[in-house]
Enzyme design. Structure first.
Site, short mmCIF file in Angstrom:
data_model
loop_
_atom_site.label_atom_id
_atom_site.label_comp_id
_atom_site.label_asym_id
_atom_site.label_seq_id
_atom_site.Cartn_x
_atom_site.Cartn_y
_atom_site.Cartn_z
N GLU A 1 6.53 -14.80 -9.06
CA GLU A 1 6.69 -13.35 -9.14
C GLU A 1 8.05 -13.07 -9.79
OE1 GLU A 1 6.43 -11.92 -5.16
OE2 GLU A 1 5.53 -10.05 -5.79
N LYS B 1 11.34 -4.04 12.12
CA LYS B 1 12.50 -4.83 11.68
C LYS B 1 12.62 -4.59 10.17
CE LYS B 1 13.85 -8.03 9.82
NZ LYS B 1 14.65 -7.86 8.58
N GLU C 1 0.82 -8.32 3.91
CA GLU C 1 0.88 -7.82 2.53
C GLU C 1 1.93 -8.65 1.82
OE1 GLU C 1 -1.16 -5.78 1.29
OE2 GLU C 1 -2.04 -4.81 3.04
N CYS D 1 5.34 -5.37 -5.64
CA CYS D 1 4.38 -6.47 -5.50
C CYS D 1 3.21 -6.28 -6.45
CB CYS D 1 3.89 -6.54 -4.06
SG CYS D 1 3.29 -4.95 -3.50
P1 NAD Z 1 11.10 -11.41 2.17
O1 NAD Z 1 9.87 -12.10 2.56
O2 NAD Z 1 12.30 -12.21 1.84
O3 NAD Z 1 11.57 -10.43 3.32
C1 NAD Z 1 10.71 -9.49 3.90
C2 NAD Z 1 11.14 -9.22 5.31
O4 NAD Z 1 11.03 -10.42 6.07
C3 NAD Z 1 12.57 -8.75 5.47
O5 NAD Z 1 12.60 -7.77 6.47
C4 NAD Z 1 13.30 -10.00 5.92
O6 NAD Z 1 14.44 -9.74 6.70
C5 NAD Z 1 12.25 -10.66 6.76
N1 NAD Z 1 12.41 -12.11 6.89
C6 NAD Z 1 12.92 -12.98 5.98
N2 NAD Z 1 12.88 -14.24 6.46
C7 NAD Z 1 12.30 -14.17 7.69
C8 NAD Z 1 11.97 -15.13 8.68
N3 NAD Z 1 12.20 -16.44 8.50
N4 NAD Z 1 11.38 -14.70 9.81
C9 NAD Z 1 11.13 -13.41 9.99
N5 NAD Z 1 11.43 -12.44 9.11
C10 NAD Z 1 12.01 -12.81 7.96
O7 NAD Z 1 10.66 -10.44 0.98
P2 NAD Z 1 11.56 -9.42 0.17
O8 NAD Z 1 12.37 -10.17 -0.82
O9 NAD Z 1 12.27 -8.48 1.08
O10 NAD Z 1 10.43 -8.55 -0.54
C11 NAD Z 1 9.86 -8.94 -1.72
C12 NAD Z 1 8.49 -9.54 -1.47
O11 NAD Z 1 7.65 -8.62 -0.80
C13 NAD Z 1 7.77 -9.87 -2.75
O12 NAD Z 1 7.15 -11.12 -2.65
C14 NAD Z 1 6.72 -8.77 -2.85
O13 NAD Z 1 5.59 -9.11 -3.61
C15 NAD Z 1 6.39 -8.53 -1.44
N6 NAD Z 1 5.79 -7.22 -1.26
C16 NAD Z 1 4.47 -7.15 -1.00
C17 NAD Z 1 3.86 -5.91 -0.84
C18 NAD Z 1 2.39 -5.84 -0.56
O14 NAD Z 1 1.96 -4.79 -0.11
N7 NAD Z 1 1.62 -6.88 -0.77
C19 NAD Z 1 4.60 -4.74 -0.95
C20 NAD Z 1 5.97 -4.84 -1.23
C21 NAD Z 1 6.56 -6.11 -1.36
#
Ligand code: NAD
Length: 498
Positions: free
Chosen positions: A400, A193, A269, A303
């Site tokens: 963040e 997804k 992650e 991240c």
């Molecule tokens: P997000 O959590 O908003 O979204 C991530 C994914 O989750 C998207 O595909 C989104 O559609 C989905 N999603 C959102 N709400 C959901 C729900 N209620 N149920 C199921 N799926 C849902 O994060 P983002 O804004 O896309 O990404 C940024 C974040 O990702 C930052 O916090 C960053 O630190 C983190 N990140 C972590 C790593 C790591 O390896 N630790 C790597 C890259 C990004």
């Protein structure tokens, strides 16, 4: 900083032909198809705010179809020789590299990062397929004699089954390959997804994997604007056995709660709040270079990005001056323009969130050395920024930032640095610069983080285990650890050998 010009804003000549090659349906059963209710959504170009294309938006019914397809393909894929699975991944690696310019431009168009950054991600992202193509043939168990001599202990590894990957928008290729690579190498089928802001790269990747020999049903891609409902439906299906999520800690907690119902394997992650520490014995030139890399890489939307820059007070003024000079000279513009060193933020919401963090810090007395505001135009640009004299406890030090804002703080002693660095709920990356070996060993051990960069500002490597501690996550991706996230351990008790 340079303003964008109209000529820069024109899409590259190759953009239309590239977009026409990207599947825009759901990828179920080895090819694209419409959503069951015909729903679609627009994917925007963050440099202009103008839609690029519209793609199918999966429904809850499509989630069931996706699991049906993954389940139908599971037994045959598990039985496929590891060498064959590895060779398919290797072919996909070659194919991504051969189409390097296409993948790079596509990421720049949908995510905004500069072409140079996107090219770097093609190398990084493709490498997960090469790495796990090699790991596929090295899934080992063990056989030992029971210590009492009354039996044999046989340990085997088996694929966990149908997996779900939920990916973020910041690394559209690498976050997908880091999960698909080990899952397919281990013999699992996977449903991805992708983030709603950047589904196109994953859609092109599905096509490339299919052409490389991945059978129908082994990989499914479900773009959707209805992530909460669709993901909840997938998680509630008892046939699903694992979820691997990269994204915010907030959403990770929701998924961990859902995973509990069917006791799914989980890899998480999540978010970070990385300290970047400069001790007064550091090589200051190297520390400034490292800070630029750790702060501005991927527009700060990583991240692992340096969130809090902690500088020992003896070198703070000089470091801040040099950092400000470099950040102020950063050219901002559409990612595809050759002159651009920093592209737009992913969307208006993220850009405004960054602005709110900086505005709040300034209202509490922080000093702006450069930047500090949104940039005009249709795209979602934020000026590269340096601030210091930030009031303790300000949101910008706790949350963040996920943008090109360097928040500098001073400290007096090594103990102070460690205390401030570890004073966070997160524990993903930490960086420090020092030329004192004893300090390097001490500080590496005392920092509460899953990844520590010593005298370097970029640490990600597909051959190294990547994962956070505390509220930054569970498990490791990449390295020899990565494939273990997709394998169950079975113990078979045999009688002693005669
Ligand atoms: P997000 O959590 O908003 O979204 C991530 C994914 O989750 C998207 O595909 C989104 O559609 C989905 N999603 C959102 N709400 C959901 C729900 N209620 N149920 C199921 N799926 C849902 O994060 P983002 O804004 O896309 O990404 C940024 C974040 O990702 C930052 O916090 C960053 O630190 C983190 N990140 C972590 C790593 C790591 O390896 N630790 C790597 C890259 C990004």
């Amino acid at each position: 900083m340079t303003p964008t010009s109209d000529s820069d804003n024109r899409l590259p000549d190759t953009a239309d032909a590239l977009l026409a090659q990207v599947p825009t349906g759901l990828w179920i059963g080895g090819g694209p198809c419409a959503a069951s209710d015909g729903a679609v959504f627009d994917v925007l170009n963050p440099a202009t705010g103008i839609p690029l294309v519209s793609v199918a938006s999966a429904s809850v019914d499509d989630a069931v179809r996706a699991v049906d397809s993954a389940a139908a393909a599971a037994a045959e894929w598990e039985a496929t020789a590891p060498r064959t699975r590895g060779e398919i991944l290797r072919a996909a690696f070659e194919s991504i590299i051969a189409r390097r310019d296409d993948f790079a431009l596509l990421m720049t168009l949908e995510m905004g990062k500069t072409l140079a950054e996107s090219q770097g991600e093609v190398t990084y992202g493709a490498e997960f397929f090469r790495w796990f193509s090699e790991e596929a043939a090295r899934i080992n168990g063990r056989v030992t004699t029971a210590p009492a001599g009354n039996g044999q202990i046989v340990v085997t590894k088996e694929p966990v089954g149908i997996c779900l990957a939920v990916t973020p928008w910041n690394f559209p290729l690498a976050m997908a390959t880091r999960k698909i690579g080990p899952a397919l190498a281990a013999g699992c089928t996977m449903i991805v997804k992708p983030a709603e802001d950047t589904p196109l790269t994953t859609m092109l990747l599905a096509k490339v994997l299919s052409e490389a020999g991945v059978p129908p049903g082994v990989l499914t891609v479900l773009p959707t604007l209805r992530a909460p409902e669709v993901v909840a439906a997938l998680m509630a299906d008892e046939r699903l056995r694992k979820v691997s999520f990269t994204g915010s800690t907030q959403v990770g907690k929701i998924l961990l709660g859902q995973a509990a119902d069917n006791v799914l394997r989980t890899s998480m992650e999540l978010g970070g709040n990385a300290p970047f520490i400069v001790f007064d014995d550091a090589d200051l030139d190297a520390a400034v270079d490292g800070a630029i890399a750790a702060k501005l890489r991927n527009g700060g939307e990583a991240c692992t990005a340096a969130n809090r820059i902690l500088v020992q007070n003896g070198v703070r003024a000089e470091f801040t001056e040099r950092l400000t000079e470099r950040i102020a000279a950063t050219a901002v513009g559409p990612g595809w323009a050759e002159s651009s060193q920093l592209g737009p933020m992913i969307n208006a919401r993220q850009r405004d969130r960054i602005a709110a963090l900086v505005d709040d810090a300034v209202a509490q007395g922080a000093k702006v050395h450069t930047g500090g505001d949104r940039l005009p135009g249709g795209g979602f640009f934020y000026a590269p920024t340096v601030i210091d004299q930030i009031a303790p406890g300000s949101d910008i030090l706790v949350e963040e930032i996920f943008g090109p804002v360097a928040a500098v703080q001073g400290f007096d002693t090594e103990d102070d640095a460690i205390r401030i660095a570890n004073h966070t709920a997160y524990g993903l990356a930490a960086y420090f610069y020092s030329t004192d070996l004893a300090r390097v060993q001490r500080v590496s051990r005392r920092l509460q983080a899953g990844l520590v960069g010593v005298n370097r500002g970029v640490i990600s490597d597909p051959a190294a285990p990547f994962g956070g501690i505390k509220q930054s996550g569970l498990g490791s991706e990449g390295g020899s650890e990565g494939i273990g996230e997709y394998l169950n351990t079975k113990y078979i008790a045999l009688p002693p050998t005669q």
